[in-house]
Design an enzyme around this catalytic site. Structure first.
Site, PDB file in Angstrom:
ATOM      1  N   HIS A  28       0.826  -1.226   0.000  1.00  0.00           N
ATOM      2  CA  HIS A  28       0.000   0.000   0.000  1.00  0.00           C
ATOM      3  C   HIS A  28       0.855   1.267   0.000  1.00  0.00           C
ATOM      4  O   HIS A  28       0.662   2.136  -0.866  1.00  0.00           O
ATOM      5  CB  HIS A  28      -0.967  -0.023   1.181  1.00  0.00           C
ATOM      6  CG  HIS A  28      -1.696   1.258   1.407  1.00  0.00           C
ATOM      7  ND1 HIS A  28      -2.554   1.813   0.484  1.00  0.00           N
ATOM      8  CD2 HIS A  28      -1.685   2.130   2.461  1.00  0.00           C
ATOM      9  CE1 HIS A  28      -3.040   2.947   0.957  1.00  0.00           C
ATOM     10  NE2 HIS A  28      -2.523   3.162   2.154  1.00  0.00           N
ATOM     11  N   HIS A  42       3.699   6.889   5.651  1.00  0.00           N
ATOM     12  CA  HIS A  42       2.504   7.590   6.154  1.00  0.00           C
ATOM     13  C   HIS A  42       1.712   6.807   7.201  1.00  0.00           C
ATOM     14  O   HIS A  42       0.914   7.393   7.932  1.00  0.00           O
ATOM     15  CB  HIS A  42       1.594   8.005   4.990  1.00  0.00           C
ATOM     16  CG  HIS A  42       0.803   6.883   4.381  1.00  0.00           C
ATOM     17  ND1 HIS A  42       1.278   6.101   3.350  1.00  0.00           N
ATOM     18  CD2 HIS A  42      -0.445   6.411   4.652  1.00  0.00           C
ATOM     19  CE1 HIS A  42       0.368   5.219   3.009  1.00  0.00           C
ATOM     20  NE2 HIS A  42      -0.690   5.379   3.780  1.00  0.00           N
ATOM     21  N   GLU A  94       0.663   5.733  12.926  1.00  0.00           N
ATOM     22  CA  GLU A  94      -0.686   5.321  13.306  1.00  0.00           C
ATOM     23  C   GLU A  94      -0.770   3.821  13.574  1.00  0.00           C
ATOM     24  O   GLU A  94      -1.388   3.385  14.546  1.00  0.00           O
ATOM     25  CB  GLU A  94      -1.651   5.706  12.178  1.00  0.00           C
ATOM     26  CG  GLU A  94      -3.094   5.376  12.466  1.00  0.00           C
ATOM     27  CD  GLU A  94      -3.987   5.737  11.298  1.00  0.00           C
ATOM     28  OE1 GLU A  94      -5.033   5.090  11.161  1.00  0.00           O
ATOM     29  OE2 GLU A  94      -3.633   6.649  10.525  1.00  0.00           O
ATOM     30  N   ASP A  95      -0.144   3.002  12.696  1.00  0.00           N
ATOM     31  CA  ASP A  95      -0.288   1.548  12.800  1.00  0.00           C
ATOM     32  C   ASP A  95       0.770   0.885  13.680  1.00  0.00           C
ATOM     33  O   ASP A  95       0.508  -0.134  14.313  1.00  0.00           O
ATOM     34  CB  ASP A  95      -0.237   0.911  11.403  1.00  0.00           C
ATOM     35  CG  ASP A  95      -1.456   1.256  10.565  1.00  0.00           C
ATOM     36  OD1 ASP A  95      -2.389   1.872  11.115  1.00  0.00           O
ATOM     37  OD2 ASP A  95      -1.469   0.925   9.368  1.00  0.00           O
ATOM     38  N   ASP A 150      -3.321   8.300  -0.970  1.00  0.00           N
ATOM     39  CA  ASP A 150      -3.652   7.222  -0.033  1.00  0.00           C
ATOM     40  C   ASP A 150      -5.112   6.808  -0.202  1.00  0.00           C
ATOM     41  O   ASP A 150      -5.436   5.614  -0.310  1.00  0.00           O
ATOM     42  CB  ASP A 150      -3.377   7.720   1.389  1.00  0.00           C
ATOM     43  CG  ASP A 150      -3.848   6.740   2.461  1.00  0.00           C
ATOM     44  OD1 ASP A 150      -3.637   5.529   2.288  1.00  0.00           O
ATOM     45  OD2 ASP A 150      -4.414   7.197   3.470  1.00  0.00           O
ATOM     46  N   ASP A 197     -24.442  13.604 -25.097  1.00  0.00           N
ATOM     47  CA  ASP A 197     -23.034  14.001 -25.060  1.00  0.00           C
ATOM     48  C   ASP A 197     -22.206  13.066 -24.175  1.00  0.00           C
ATOM     49  O   ASP A 197     -21.471  13.491 -23.302  1.00  0.00           O
ATOM     50  CB  ASP A 197     -22.885  15.457 -24.598  1.00  0.00           C
ATOM     51  CG  ASP A 197     -23.528  15.706 -23.245  1.00  0.00           C
ATOM     52  OD1 ASP A 197     -24.344  14.871 -22.827  1.00  0.00           O
ATOM     53  OD2 ASP A 197     -23.198  16.725 -22.619  1.00  0.00           O
TER      54      ASP A 197
END
Length: 740
Positions: free
Chosen positions: A78, A102, A106-107, A169, A289
């Site tokens: 990712h 990134h 957090e993880d 992301d 269109d």
């Protein structure tokens, strides 16, 4: 030089094919890998920069080791895909490093200090801006989500690379959303459509804007998406001959005029077709269109030359020409748009632009990283983006909570805009539906706060007047004027709403706190709880409500931001054993709030019924607008009471020692005779009342006149005396108090 020897298969955006309609964004997905990322970076980075990226990759790979995605792929795939999307925009080395890192905070719990030590403060700041808040307690999932958006958007205001990486992301997450549960798909797709899609549009990232729209559509309405996809595929085959015929004719026409141009077909996105079908109530066969033609030329002048030759080739459809070159869109987009009646009468939309305009149209503010010098158009777009980002900081300073901040930002992210002019011909872009008062706040908060009048196209107009393209707007101000709470009912932009609410919260704060204190005491008494709270209870309440003091809670109640009965019930839940009132103290009927008629911020008199002392009244608590006092028989109040929870309506009574005058409307039906108005006005003056407004209507036969006055009286007794006196005036047939 590869970053690593391993490769991870990932989804990549499709590439447009010249000379044929572009494929839908989510159609055939290619391969993204470390090798592909390295090749893209080598095109514009030197060896030292590539080494920094390699270090970031190795650290991220180590931190995510053993972590898997829902699809079963290693999680590191990712960050690689996100970095590759950023490499397509040619973002700098720090942004690519942040893209790879990134999720480590957090993880994996990596601290910001460690990132500063390894990769420097700028990379650490970018990663921190991309990371959600630590697991602190919020009252709801919505509040937590709003606070995370607020953090991200404010980080973006100081460095736009934050949102570029976040959009990359989100794009990759949306491309791989099929492995999530149905509920999570719907939640993420809705969030993307409401926040990230408008941000991509606002920053001019049109390719991502279109792809995210289609991806959201496919997950929110999968059956409709598949049905429409099949219809477009069939139409593509049926119309290929017509499209090719148009492309060949356009190429020949421009070549004969010695205009060098790239000409290729483009296909409307599935969501674009779906939105048009919904908006205009059309079937797919009626959307003519579906395909368009894009013409990319070398120079500004060639855009208009090409337009002229195209209008010679096919007849233009009246009212379908738009010049976004002379007046560019708020996100910097520039093109000429024209609809022409092609072969067999089929309307075809043409977009004509230069190579530079095309680069900006597709990549927006991201197009600037390698093209920062000597280009006036790009520097202008950078300046526009900077001003918008600065406005986020302005809204933040004036906003009370995260949900409100996100609400204001969402309003300003709507893609449709109107373009109006100052008296000195400066163009001001505003969201569609914006009013003249929004224009005043767009110029400056101080001008908006002191606005008393508006002139549109040199004619007087109301502050709530909705603006149209090309309007010339003049603002009239008075240093003594202040924002009116009723302005919140019609202003459109986040800047105006946040500025007005900020004023309402800060002005007359003492009055708001006093009102809030009385309302909370009343609510606690109604629950048979002693309103004298212990220090322990107050401490618990402040901790759970995220307030700094009881004064802040009182002020929030006073302006309607918090509801006193709800706060009271919350207090009871915090108490181990709620102290009951003594039998002498209650419970009893809720004590009415005493009002003195101060038309300030916390207590206002409703303009619909204009209550005066002596009227039976009831108070309506409105969010961020304080207490609005209606007469009990007010028709507007009765309709609103049927829709609102009962705790928003509280008993109020007039104070006994009021020493001021109040506005009141009366209506007189009189004979259409000379001198009647003068006699009525004289009688009003003789009865110690002031006139602040006079209106007049005649009937069709010109025999009767309807006179409407707004007068200032002391109370209901004073008004009754005046009405009796007016009924005795010669020529007056009827007098009544008027209400809306």
């Amino acid at each position: 030089m590869n970053l690593t020897s391993s490769e991870t298969s990932q989804s990549a955006p499709p590439r447009a094919v010249r000379g044929a309609p572009e494929a839908p964004p989510a159609a055939a997905l290619g391969v993204a890998s470390v090798t592909a990322l390295t090749e893209k970076l080598q095109a514009y980075m030197n060896a030292a920069e590539l080494k920094k990226v390699k270090d970031a990759y190795r650290f991220s790979d180590e931190m995510h080791l053993g972590q898997m995605r829902k699809s079963g792929e290693p999680y590191i795939s990712h960050p690689i895909a996100v970095a590759e999307i950023c490499a397509d925009w040619k973002l700098d080395v720090q942004a690519i490093q942040a893209a790879l890192l990134h999720d480590v905070m957090e993880d994996q719990g990596v601290k910001k200090d460690e990132l500063i030590e390894r990769f420097g403060p700028q990379v650490a700041a970018l990663v921190d801006g991309l990371s959600k808040l630590e697991k602190i307690e919020f009252q709801s999932q919505i509040e937590a989500q709003a606070e995370n958006f607020r953090k991200m958007l404010l980080a973006m205001a100081s460095d736009v690379r934050v949102i570029l990486i976040k959009l990359a992301d989100r794009l990759h997450n949306m491309r791989t959303l099929e492995h999530m549960s149905a509920a999570k798909k719907a939640r993420i797709a809705t969030e993307t459509m409401e926040v990230y899609v408008p941000i991509a549009h606002r920053l001019g990232l049109n390719s991502i804007y279109r792809e995210l729209q289609d991806l959201c559509f496919s997950h929110l309405h999968p059956m409709r998406y598949r049905t429409l996809q099949k219809a477009v595929k069939a139409a593509r085959g049926n119309r290929r001959e017509v499209v090719n015929k148009i492309l060949e004719a356009v190429k020949a026409q421009l070549a004969a005029a010695n205009i060098r141009a790239e000409v290729y077909g483009r296909e409307k996105t599935l969501f674009g077709i779906y939105k048009k079908m919904r908006l205009k109530q059309l079937s797919f066969s009626q959307v003519l269109d579906v395909f368009g033609v894009r013409v990319v030329v070398d120079s500004f002048a060639d855009c208009y030359l090409a337009l002229g030759y195209l209008h010679q080739l096919y007849k233009p459809v009246p009212g379908k020409f738009k010049d976004y070159i002379a007046i560019r869109k708020v996100n910097g987009y520039q093109s000429l748009h024209t609809a022409l009646a092609g072969p067999y009468g089929t309307p075809v939309e043409f977009q004509i632009r230069t190579q530079e305009m095309h680069r900006t149209a597709e990549s927006g503010v991201a197009a600037h990283w390698l093209y920062k010098t000597g280009d006036q158009n790009l520097s202008d777009l950078q300046q526009r983006t900077h001003l918008w980002l600065q406005s986020l900081l302005d809204i933040q300073q004036q906003t009370g909570d995260s949900a409100e901040f996100l609400e204001h930002v969402k309003v300003d992210l709507f893609p449709d805009s109107v373009y109006v002019f100052t008296p000195k011909s400066k163009i001001i872009p505003l969201p569609r539906g914006a009013t003249a008062l929004d224009f005043a706040y767009a110029i400056h908060t101080g001008i908006g706060d002191h606005t008393v009048g508006i002139r549109i196209n040199h004619e007087p107009a109301e502050l709530r007047t909705e603006l149209r393209n090309g309007d010339i707007v003049e603002i009239q101000t008075d240093v003594g004027s202040r924002p009116d709470p009723t302005w919140l009912s019609f202003v459109r932009t986040g800047k105006a709403r946040s500025a007005i609410r900020h004023h309402l919260r800060t002005v007359n704060l003492t009055e708001s706190m006093e009102l809030g204190h009385d309302l909370l005491q009343q609510a606690l008494t109604a629950l048979n709880v002693n309103p004298d709270l212990s220090e322990v209870t107050i401490e618990k309440l402040l901790k759970e409500s995220s307030a700094k003091s009881m004064e802040e809670i009182y002020a929030d109640i006073g302006v309607g931001k918090r509801m006193a009965p709800i706060v009271a019930r919350h207090i009871v839940g915090l108490m181990d054993a709620p102290p009951a009132l003594s039998p002498a103290e209650g419970p009893s009927e809720p004590k009415a709030v005493t009002i003195y008629g101060r038309e300030g911020v916390s207590v206002q008199l409703a303009p619909c019924c204009m209550p005066i002392p002596g009227d039976h009244v009831r108070g309506q608590l409105r969010r961020d607008q304080g207490l609005l006092v209606h007469t009990v028989d007010c028709a507007v109040a009765k309709r609103q009471r049927a829709k609102e929870p009962p705790e928003r309506w509280i008993p109020v009574v007039w104070a006994e020692d009021i020493n001021r005058r109040f506005d009141c409307r009366i209506r007189l039906l009189t004979q259409n005779e000379k001198g009647t108005l003068a006699r009525v006005a004289a009688e009003i003056g003789e009865n110690d009342a002031n006139i602040s407004y006079v209106g007049m209507d005649e009937d069709k036969e010109h025999t009767m006149k309807s006179l409407r006055f707004t007068i200032q009286v002391k109370d209901r007794v004073h008004l009754a005396q005046l009405i009796r006196a007016l009924r005795r005036v010669a020529g007056v047939n009827r007098v009544e108090r008027e209400r809306t």
